[in-house]
Design an enzyme around this catalytic site. Structure first.
Site: not given
Ligand SMILES: *[C@@H]1O[C@H](CO)[C@@H](O)[C@H](O)[C@H]1NC(C)=O
Ligand SMILES: *[C@@H]1O[C@H](CO)[C@@H](O)[C@H](O)[C@H]1NC(C)=O
Ligand SMILES: *[C@@H]1O[C@H](CO)[C@@H](O)[C@H](O)[C@H]1NC(C)=O
Ligand SMILES: *[C@@H]1O[C@H](CO)[C@@H](O)[C@H](O)[C@H]1NC(C)=O
Ligand SMILES: *[C@@H]1O[C@H](CO)[C@@H](O)[C@H](O)[C@H]1NC(C)=O
Ligand SMILES: *[C@@H]1O[C@H](CO)[C@@H](O)[C@H](O)[C@H]1NC(C)=O
Ligand SMILES: *[C@@H]1O[C@H](CO)[C@@H](O)[C@H](O)[C@H]1NC(C)=O
Ligand SMILES: *[C@@H]1O[C@H](CO)[C@@H](O)[C@H](O)[C@H]1NC(C)=O
Length: 839
Positions: A524, A636
């Site tokens: 988003g 990540d």
């Protein structure tokens, strides 16, 4: 009296006939053979793709209509396609549409929106659809199908060869459910040439193949139509036939490979064997290969899993086109195609088959799906080294899967899909390892807004369902085995994290003003906002349609509540209201590390500053790995997840994927591969076992990225340079690493520092995790590199040009010894290692 009436009747009939011919003639769609019928509608209306649909009220295709025209109730949000879904034709008894068509092959698409229609309950829609005596759908339960694929929009595409002058389509309410009705929202007919009866179809059985003869009369149902490695293509973007092509990522299992686009200067040249309507340029112009690293490719199969109905034969069409230099010659890339673990093709060489780069080709196979109900079809590619090709790799550009009709009785209908036990929504930015709920495809075939919008809806509804389920779970329990005490943190112990009302967030972001967006991503948007009268914060609003869902939202809150450190980004609070998932962080004035390395207007960071940032990030990771009982694996690590505050201090962010490290004694955990391509530990990739060393690998790639200032994967570059890690390692081996160092800092790096820094990076990216150092070792070595840089920096002026950026470093008080580490620095390191609590 009889005499005069006869001519009148005749004239009237002739007139009627003439009228209907005229009507048909000046109707564009009828003249081209294309029919778009908006059922339950009386006027003409355009769909989102600009195509004009005729109403079926009073239509010549709907003689003596006896169905009810009804309006769909509870229309979903405005983003969804309108035409032909707003109205439906409802049948409580059998009814047959009759379409006059020229004999030949055509696509027939049926559109259904599963919802209530005026007086008709959604659950009573159970029916069959027949084309003459071919059963297309049998006891089709629209609601059950919609629930199984979590999309209310259902499209069924068939290809039929009509021999007589009309296509008759019968809708019949189910005889097995009392009070059932049939309905349809739209019917589309698109004539096509003979696109199936190609001479080269192979029948796969065991590990043998034999020629398969396609019966010209055969009817098919489209199960999957995938633009492999490329975006969804709407009917408007198709090369004739108004087909929808979906992205393949949701179906990938065995690692996600590497997607790429064709070289700009390359045109796709169609041939008489592969005419332009076979598939659009966007299908052949994008592809997925296994990846740049031979060693990884040889250890896995690039696999797609496609649920299909058992008991039918399937025709699979694989679309190929080599689209990137340097692959232009025969025997550069050769691979196996496996279908259901059987060898469908050996030594598939696209250039050999197509005749050159930019020339499309396809191969076709027929296979039986054995079993009952729904079964998974496995499609896999793997390098075939038997002819010693130059690269160990495979490629695929597009894939179509068609179900072939059964004979005696003629049937294409499968069973209704089973309802999923548990929505399969573990959100996943890279969509490896997991896949959509069974049967998900058919929502993405056809459809006026294209598969993409439908996929969004599907994801949206999955998200909502998932959230409801989650809320119903007892607190403190999780079946994902992530951080312990999952809900505890949000509820009580996390005093430092505030709960914000949605209203407050709206004020802070001026109601999500576009002008305040400072970042966009798979999750988003990130906005800059003001709270408490002037404190700058970063507000991350998780897009409910994104693939990063509630689970990652919660993981992030848990992580940041429980782990605080000056090199981890700080969470100020969150908002979970009205289905919103919003996180509020400290504002990081200088953005991401990545934004200071390449493709940027920011001035280049001086080398010493880069070193200090790397050290800060290493401290953050070292704290994660050791600061708590079990340790945490970030999963990540990348330069876009290393943020820089107003003093350019590094802070590790984005814990959405983080996992608690397993208990001591069992130092590996098996898990679906997640992370970012280019940073992914090959061992984790191969074995799906996660260790802290996977973070070390990714961090090694970050070090090379900081040194060379280029993207970790750049498919524009020649093949051997695509992966930064591989290229840097090979350059170092050849002793020419300085050639690829960022020219902006090349002069600044001292020879002593340049001895250590790349060595650390290379050790981090070692193939085997046991050969990699721990994060503590990495930190230590980087400190040494900084000392060696620092001491020399006094004598050089290399960094002065950019000194405006040198606001402050991680450590203060520069030591004066050269080449040995100062006591102060040692203490600093040890204190961090011994007391990793951070602030
Ligand atoms: C053809 O288009 C006209 C409007 O141009 C429309 O009124 C008519 O219903 C269409 N013909 C048929 C057969 O649907
Ligand atoms: C319909 O045909 C007319 C001419 O016969 C043409 O001007 C018009 O653009 C056509 N419309 C569409 C949507 O193809
Ligand atoms: C309606 O069609 C179905 C399927 O063709 C058939 O079995 C049934 O007998 C038909 N019902 C009536 C009332 O004609
Ligand atoms: C349709 O079927 C007929 C035989 O029934 C065959 O001759 C014809 O070629 C087929 N057409 C196409 C387009 O497949
Ligand atoms: C396909 O080729 C034909 C000529 O062979 C051309 O008329 C048509 O516009 C082309 N279609 C597309 C979508 O490129
Ligand atoms: C197209 O570009 C590639 C590099 O991007 C180059 O190697 C190749 O020679 C070019 N081909 C033509 C025909 O210009
Ligand atoms: C293919 O092999 C895998 C792993 O051996 C197995 O899980 C899968 O069920 C097989 N698929 C089919 C369709 O047989
Ligand atoms: C790839 O799939 C084939 C066929 O199922 C299987 O024989 C082979 O072992 C697989 N290779 C790997 C590396 O998984």
């Amino acid at each position: 009296m009889v005499l005069p009436t006869l001519p009148v009747t005749l004239t009237f009939l002739t007139l009627l006939a003439l009228l209907s011919i005229a009507k048909a003639a000046d109707n564009n769609s009828t003249t081209s053979g294309l029919i778009l019928l908006n059922c339950g509608e009386s006027t003409q209306d355009d769909d989102d793709g600009g195509r004009s649909w005729d109403g079926d009220t009073g239509s010549i295709f709907a003689p003596s209509m006896k169905g009810d025209a009804a309006i769909a109730l509870g229309q979903p949000p405005s983003l969804t396609p309108r035409v032909p879904y707003t109205t439906a034709r409802i049948f409580t008894s059998n009814y047959t549409y009759s379409f006059p068509v020229s004999p030949g092959r055509m696509f027939l698409r049926l559109y259904f929106l599963s919802t209530a229609y005026e007086y008709y309950a959604v659950s009573d829609a159970v029916f069959g659809v027949m084309a003459r005596n071919l059963v297309l759908l049998n006891d089709f339960n629209a609601l059950q199908t919609a629930q199984a694929i979590t999309s209310a929009y259902l499209v069924r595409e068939f290809s039929v060869n009509v021999s007589s002058g009309s296509l008759d389509l019968t809708f019949a309410p189910s005889a097995h459910q009392y009070g059932s009705y049939a309905f349809v929202n739209g019917i589309e007919i698109v004539p096509t040439p003979d696109v199936f009866a190609t001479p080269d179809i192979r029948f796969v059985s065991g590990d043998n193949t034999s020629p398969f003869t396609f019966d010209a009369d055969m009817s098919l149902q489209t199960m999957y139509r995938l633009n492999v490695g490329g975006p969804a293509i709407s009917p408007k973007g198709d090369s004739g036939f108004y087909r929808s092509w979906a992205n393949d990522a949701p179906y990938i299992l065995g690692g996600f490979g590497l997607t790429f686009w064709k070289n700009d200067n390359l045109t796709i040249s169609y041939t008489s064997r592969v005419p332009n309507y076979t598939a659009p340029v966007d299908v052949y112009g994008t592809a997925r290969s296994m990846g740049p690293t031979a060693q990884i490719n040889l250890n896995y199969n690039l696999t797609w899993i496609l649920p299909v109905d058992a008991g039918f034969f399937y025709l699979l069409r694989f679309h190929f086109c080599e689209i990137k230099y340097p692959i232009t010659k025969v025997n550069q890339r050769s691979f196996f195609i496996y279908i259901n673990n059987q060898t469908a093709q050996e030594q598939m060489d696209v250039i050999f088959r197509s005749g050159g780069i930019g020339r499309p080709t396809y191969t076709e196979y027929v296979i039986m799906a054995i079993g009952s109900g729904q079964v998974d079809m496995w499609i896999a590619l793997h390098p075939d080294l038997s002819s010693k090709p130059q690269y160990s790799d495979a490629i695929l550009n597009g894939l179509e899967v068609f179900k072939l009709q059964n004979y005696g009785p003629s049937n294409l209908a499968g069973l209704n899909p089973p309802l999923p036990q548990k929505p399969d929504v573990n959100p996943n930015r890279l969509s490896s390892g997991e896949r959509k709920t069974k049967g998900g495809i058919q929502a993405t075939i056809g459809g006026t807004a294209g598969g993409f919008a439908l996929l969004l809806i599907a994801l949206f509804s999955m998200c909502v369902i998932y959230r409801r389920k989650k809320a119903a779970k007892s607190p403190g329990k999780t079946d994902y085995g992530h951080v312990k005490h999952p809900t505890k943190c949000i509820k009580s112990t996390c005093d430092l994290v505030r709960h914000f009302s949605f209203a407050k967030i709206q004020v802070a972001t001026k109601d999500f003003d576009e002008a305040l967006i400072i970042g966009r991503g798979g999750f988003g948007n990130v906005y800059i906002g003001d709270i408490d009268g002037g404190t700058k914060v970063a507000i991350k609003r998780c897009d409910q349609k994104s693939q990063q869902g509630f689970h990652e939202f919660q993981t992030e809150i848990e992580m940041l509540c429980n782990f605080r450190h000056r090199h981890l980004v700080s969470l100020i609070g969150y908002c979970e209201e009205k289905n919103e998932m919003i996180l509020v962080y400290d504002y990081m004035a200088h953005g991401t590390l990545c934004e200071h390395l390449y493709n940027t207007r920011n001035p280049p960071l001086p080398w010493q500053q880069r070193l200090e940032i790397c050290i800060g990030a290493a401290r953050g990771l070292h704290y994660l790995h050791t600061g708590v009982e079990q340790g945490i694996i970030h999963r990540d690590v990348k330069t876009t997840n290393i943020l820089l505050d107003d003093r350019l201090m590094a802070k590790v962010s984005d814990f959405g994927l983080s996992k608690a490290s397993p208990d001591i004694g069992n130092t590996q955990m098996s898990t679906a591969v997640k992370g970012t391509f280019g940073y992914l530990d090959p061992e984790y990739f191969r074995q799906q076992r996660l260790t802290k060393k996977s973070d070390v690998y990714s961090f090694g790639v970050v070090l090379f990225e900081t040194l060379c200032a280029r993207p970790v994967i750049n498919t524009e570059l020649p093949y051997e340079q695509v992966s930064l890690r591989d290229w840097a390692v090979s350059c170092r081996k050849k002793g020419v690493l300085e050639e690829i160092v960022d020219p902006c800092v090349k002069e600044e790096i001292t020879p002593e520092c340049f001895r250590i820094f790349p060595e650390v990076a290379e050790k981090c990216v070692a193939d085997r995790s046991i050969d990699r150092p721990s994060m503590g070792d990495v930190l230590w070595n980087l400190e040494v590199a900084l000392q060696l840089q620092d001491s020399a920096s006094y004598n050089t002026s290399c960094a002065e040009g950019a000194s405006s950026l040198q606001i402050s470093g991680v450590h203060s008080g520069k030591p004066s010894t050269n080449s040995t580490i100062s006591v102060a620095a040692q203490e600093a390191i040890f204190s961090d290692i011994a007391h990793p609590e951070g602030r």
